[in-house]
Design an enzyme around this catalytic site. Structure first.
Site, PDB file in Angstrom:
ATOM      1  N   GLY A   1       0.832  -1.203   0.000  1.00 39.32           N
ATOM      2  CA  GLY A   1       0.000   0.000   0.000  1.00 39.32           C
ATOM      3  C   GLY A   1       0.863   1.247   0.000  1.00 39.32           C
ATOM      4  O   GLY A   1       1.961   1.239   0.566  1.00 39.32           O
TER       5      GLY A   1
ATOM      6  N   ASN B   1      -1.198   8.005   1.639  1.00 31.69           N
ATOM      7  CA  ASN B   1      -0.353   8.898   2.441  1.00 31.69           C
ATOM      8  C   ASN B   1       0.177   8.191   3.688  1.00 31.69           C
ATOM      9  O   ASN B   1       1.335   8.358   4.055  1.00 31.69           O
ATOM     10  CB  ASN B   1      -1.039  10.240   2.756  1.00 31.69           C
TER      11      ASN B   1
ATOM     12  N   GLY C   1       0.518   4.783   3.981  1.00 31.92           N
ATOM     13  CA  GLY C   1       1.423   3.736   3.504  1.00 31.92           C
ATOM     14  C   GLY C   1       2.793   4.307   3.159  1.00 31.92           C
ATOM     15  O   GLY C   1       3.835   3.743   3.519  1.00 31.92           O
TER      16      GLY C   1
ATOM     17  N   PHE D   1      -9.776  -2.627  -0.208  1.00 28.30           N
ATOM     18  CA  PHE D   1      -8.902  -3.315  -1.170  1.00 28.30           C
ATOM     19  C   PHE D   1      -8.203  -4.532  -0.586  1.00 28.30           C
ATOM     20  O   PHE D   1      -7.503  -5.257  -1.295  1.00 28.30           O
ATOM     21  CB  PHE D   1      -7.823  -2.353  -1.701  1.00 28.30           C
TER      22      PHE D   1
ATOM     23  N   ALA E   1      -1.432  11.026   9.076  1.00 30.73           N
ATOM     24  CA  ALA E   1      -0.275  10.734   8.227  1.00 30.73           C
ATOM     25  C   ALA E   1       0.598  11.949   7.896  1.00 30.73           C
ATOM     26  O   ALA E   1       1.823  11.888   8.079  1.00 30.73           O
ATOM     27  CB  ALA E   1      -0.729  10.012   6.965  1.00 30.73           C
TER      28      ALA E   1
ATOM     29  N   LYS F   1     -13.282   4.832  18.511  1.00 26.86           N
ATOM     30  CA  LYS F   1     -13.026   6.256  18.786  1.00 26.86           C
ATOM     31  C   LYS F   1     -13.805   7.168  17.843  1.00 26.86           C
ATOM     32  O   LYS F   1     -14.125   8.298  18.207  1.00 26.86           O
ATOM     33  CB  LYS F   1     -11.535   6.558  18.663  1.00 26.86           C
TER      34      LYS F   1
END
Lengths: 407, 407
Positions: free
Chosen positions: A12, A15, A17, A114, A170, A263
């Site tokens: 992957g 951002n 990954g 995916f 990220a 969360k």
């Protein structure tokens, strides 16, 4: 005991990954005794145009390019993580077989929709004794069953898989701003004994909700050859920890994954009361009550594996919750909905081009799950958020809805 | 077992004292079986002028008035809690003797600098078997010793005293916005046995730091006559809980008090990184690390009484911390200091008319305390905040300062 080094692959390249790929490559370069320097990153290949504001635009112009080729030439994921220099030893590849070949550590970091197809494509191409870490946020809740992505990976590939989660937006991690994460990793003890390398039935912790299900209570796991450095908490810290990214390894994989899902429901509640301008006292109360419901959820459906401290003391629990209840998309959208006097779905339409909020789908699937198990009354906050989303209750009803629990 | 009802008195009438007075009076009126309806509030008498924007101004004009008389006539504390209607059964008095006379439950709610003198004035005027609850935030840290205000009250008056703390910004509670609080209450077991009413040596939990000190390890406590309703968790809930104010009673008095003090140090840290715009990930990490240091502090110096869950699961712990690290004065001042590139003391001068921030004095006294006990290295976040305040370190050093702990 000398011998092999770990080959690391990231599956992957969004951002998050790409950010994890950056971290892993920085660390493999610093620990040549443990890891091969090159980290492979599997990229879902696409034709991209280098953005106009990119410094690489002058080189490529507006001609479509293969994303992998641009990443390998510029050391930047110009589409998903622009402006961040990736290490030279992170190599993008569009070929999943090439990415996972000989990789003894597989780090999964791709959108959850995916994962099924990608695991399918990996069949027959990965090392049967590899170890996995899933960075896919959250869990799947369907038909009265919670499935962790790490479990899905274990079942589909027959490899042991842990989970990584935390307060990790990220772009902020990529910019090397101080933060923390939690890794849940607790393989069965086969690693410690010697054996012939053949697959064995290894008991993977199975919890209550599974007992009447068709899910296997054990899966065949291949032991990792002993000439690899042992994959334990220390090795995972060497692989993931950076001076700006603190890592804590715990055994509670289920708690790590549940924290990242539940969360989002609480972040919506925090957004609702912030939209009402009820102040920080109220938000703090909802966060605290939310942690209590997380704990109860974990204890009820994962009694063998969940540790309460994952929710109250880890980045994957309270850390991620506090961050999401102050600045995430769920929080902001719920806040805007109340401020504008419209529903959250209207905000999804108006402000997010119809993109769906994770918190909304989680609130719904968790409520259906609780209903199926006849437990909605034990989770007044999760239930209240669902009812507010559905238009069955108002934010002003919150004190009453939450007070029920105490009577 | 019929017989007496509890007479309740509040000592103090600032915005938080008046708010608690309001809550207590609402509840004594609702529980005539347990409490006398009238609640007495001791007011430090002063001559006030009713503010120009008060609806009561037309009645009083600009002529100075006794604060107690205005409160009793208007049922509003026009100076410290304007705009909030106080119940008719809350009666203000400037005479401490009259306030505490026959009061079997004394609720202390006044600025910590006045507590010593006020206790002095109470001598000989209160019931020797009364029970106390201290709503005074924080603890005293001096000369290597931490003193809880509840302890101070126990020692000076010879009555048992618990503590109340939580995410409770007074005007928000007074406006009846949903929030929570924690009461720590754990009297020695004398209550449960029958006796002649004479004072007895009762062991009050004494913790490690006291062992080489002159502080008494036990104090003489008078048992409460048995014709009073028993003062236990349920009775305290009846006295303090409202539909908008959730109460949780725990045994850990020290944890409740420590949470209210130590959170201010962490709020400063949260303000520093917010000023730097490091984002929610970083703030969440500091909150989580801060809770870990709270736990370690409690365990080290109050090993017999502190329960980790007070910090991780109560309003007095994580709740108050989250609220203070998002909106309190310490947080905002630290944030402004970083944004403007000045010291926190300069902000105290410029924006607070020289008023001192609680967090700054707590950070200093706690650091001196840790130094005296040779423990600064075990508390990297508390120490880092001190060093940043003193100008010995920069906010940019935080990742390094905090990373030390892990190496």
């Amino acid at each position: 005991m000398a011998g092999k080094k770990h080959q690391v692959a990231v599956i992957g390249s969004g951002n998050w990954g790409s950010t994890i790929g950056k971290i892993l490559s920085e660390n493999t370069a610093e620990h040549p005794d443990l890891f091969h320097k090159e980290v492979r990153m599997w990229v879902f290949e696409e034709d991209i145009t280098v953005p106009e504001d990119s410094p690489h635009r002058s080189k490529y112009g507006d001609k479509p390019q293969k994303l992998t080729e641009v990443i390998n030439a510029t050391h930047e994921n110009v589409k998903y993580l622009p402006g961040i220099k990736l290490p030279d030893n992170l190599r993008a590849t569009p070929d999943i077989g090439e990415a996972v070949k000989d990789a003894s550590i597989l780090v999964f970091n791709l959108p959850h929709q995916f994962i099924g197809k990608t695991l399918e494509q990996m069949k027959g191409k990965y090392l049967p004794y590899a170890r996995g870490i899933s960075c896919i946020k959250g869990v799947e809740v369907e038909d009265g069953v919670v499935t962790l992505y790490s479990e899905l990976i274990m079942e589909k590939l027959g490899i042991y898989c842990g989970a990584l989660s935390g307060a990790n937006i990220a772009p902020e991690v990529a910019a090397e701003r101080l933060c923390e994460t939690t890794i849940g990793y607790d393989p069965p003890p086969m690693d410690l004994t010697s054996h012939d390398g053949s697959p064995k039935d290894n008991l993977v912790k199975v919890d209550e909700q599974r007992q009447d299900k068709t899910k296997p209570s054990s899966i065949k796991l291949h032991p990792m050859p002993q000439d690899y450095p042992h994959v334990d908490a220390e090795l995972l810290e060497n692989l993931f920890e950076r001076p700006y990214f603190f890592v804590h390894v715990v055994k509670d994989v289920a708690g790590v994954a549940l924290g990242g899902a539940l969360k989002n429901i609480i972040a919506l509640a925090a957004g609702f009361v912030t939209g009402k301008q009820w102040g920080e006292n109220t938000k703090a109360a909802l966060i605290r009550l939310g942690v209590q419901e997380m704990i109860l959820f974990g204890r009820t459906w994962f009694p063998k594996s969940v540790n309460e401290a994952t929710f109250t003391e880890e980045s994957a629990g309270i850390g991620d919750l506090v961050a999401s209840a102050s600045g995430g998309r769920n929080f902001r959208s719920a806040c805007h909905a109340v401020e504008q006097g419209v529903s959250v779905s209207e905000i999804e339409e108006k402000e997010m081009n119809g993109q769906k909020l994770q918190g909304v789908s989680t609130a719904r699937s968790v409520y259906k799950f609780l209903e199926k198990h006849n437990k909605t009354e034990d989770f007044p906050l999760f239930s209240a958020v669902y009812h507010i989303l559905e238009g069955n209750a108002e934010v002003d009803d919150l004190p009453n809805l939450l007070n029920k629990k105490k009577k």
